[in-house]
Motif scaffolding. Structure first.
Motif, PDB file in Angstrom:
ATOM      1  N   TYR A 196       0.895  -1.072   0.050  1.00  0.00           N
ATOM      2  CA  TYR A 196       0.005  -0.009   0.142  1.00  0.00           C
ATOM      3  C   TYR A 196       0.767   1.158  -0.007  1.00  0.00           C
ATOM      4  N   TYR A 197       0.635   2.217  -1.003  1.00  0.00           N
ATOM      5  CA  TYR A 197       1.746   3.441  -0.907  1.00  0.00           C
ATOM      6  C   TYR A 197       0.967   4.776  -1.330  1.00  0.00           C
ATOM      7  N   GLN A 198       1.387   5.508  -1.333  1.00  0.00           N
ATOM      8  CA  GLN A 198       0.989   6.979  -1.670  1.00  0.00           C
ATOM      9  C   GLN A 198       2.058   7.417  -2.927  1.00  0.00           C
ATOM     10  N   LYS A 203       6.002  11.468  -1.225  1.00  0.00           N
ATOM     11  CA  LYS A 203       6.382  11.607   0.101  1.00  0.00           C
ATOM     12  C   LYS A 203       6.048  12.841   0.667  1.00  0.00           C
ATOM     13  N   ASN A 255       0.647  14.648   3.296  1.00  0.00           N
ATOM     14  CA  ASN A 255       0.119  13.763   4.271  1.00  0.00           C
ATOM     15  C   ASN A 255      -0.496  12.693   3.605  1.00  0.00           C
ATOM     16  N   PRO A 256      -0.280  11.568   4.007  1.00  0.00           N
ATOM     17  CA  PRO A 256      -1.287  10.321   3.521  1.00  0.00           C
ATOM     18  C   PRO A 256      -2.827  10.531   3.537  1.00  0.00           C
ATOM     19  N   ARG A 258      -6.346   8.165   2.999  1.00  0.00           N
ATOM     20  CA  ARG A 258      -6.849   7.087   2.679  1.00  0.00           C
ATOM     21  C   ARG A 258      -7.601   7.077   1.175  1.00  0.00           C
ATOM     22  N   THR A 272      -4.646   6.116  -1.617  1.00  0.00           N
ATOM     23  CA  THR A 272      -3.864   4.926  -1.134  1.00  0.00           C
ATOM     24  C   THR A 272      -3.965   4.004  -2.457  1.00  0.00           C
ATOM     25  N   ASN A 322       5.634   6.663  -1.282  1.00  0.00           N
ATOM     26  CA  ASN A 322       5.736   6.672   0.287  1.00  0.00           C
ATOM     27  C   ASN A 322       5.014   5.395   0.801  1.00  0.00           C
ATOM     28  N   GLU A 346       2.976   2.709   2.843  1.00  0.00           N
ATOM     29  CA  GLU A 346       2.413   2.514   4.230  1.00  0.00           C
ATOM     30  C   GLU A 346       2.334   1.299   4.944  1.00  0.00           C
ATOM     31  N   PHE A 347       2.263   0.516   3.833  1.00  0.00           N
ATOM     32  CA  PHE A 347       2.038  -1.052   4.711  1.00  0.00           C
ATOM     33  C   PHE A 347       2.617  -1.969   3.752  1.00  0.00           C
TER      34      PHE A 347
END
Length: 70
Positions: free
Chosen positions: A6-8, A11, A14-15, A17, A20, A44, A46-47
């Motif tokens: 999971y990414y943006q 960078k 701010n992320p 949802r 994503t 960026n 996230e997970f």
């Protein structure tokens, strides 16, 4: 093993949802998956989630499932 990352896109901001995105990647472990994405993209992260068994089969049925290669 296949990982769902999971990414943006950037960078800088701010992320959020709603912004994503997801990519699927084959790597030896989570550390190698993170290193590959960080070395080849400005994303960026996230997970990172490992996919196996029924969860992997479910994701493979999704039309958007394609393995990313760098």
């Amino acid at each position: 093993m296949i990982y769902k990352v999971y990414y943006q896109d950037t960078k800088v901001r701010n992320p959020k949802r709603e912004q994503t995105h997801v990519l699927y990647l084959e790597a030896a472990d989570e550390v190698a998956a993170r290193a590959a994405v960080e070395a080849n993209t400005p994303y960026n992260i996230e997970f990172i989630q490992a996919l196996e068994g029924n969860h992997l089969a479910y994701e493979q049925e999704n039309a958007e499932f394609t393995l990313t290669e760098f």
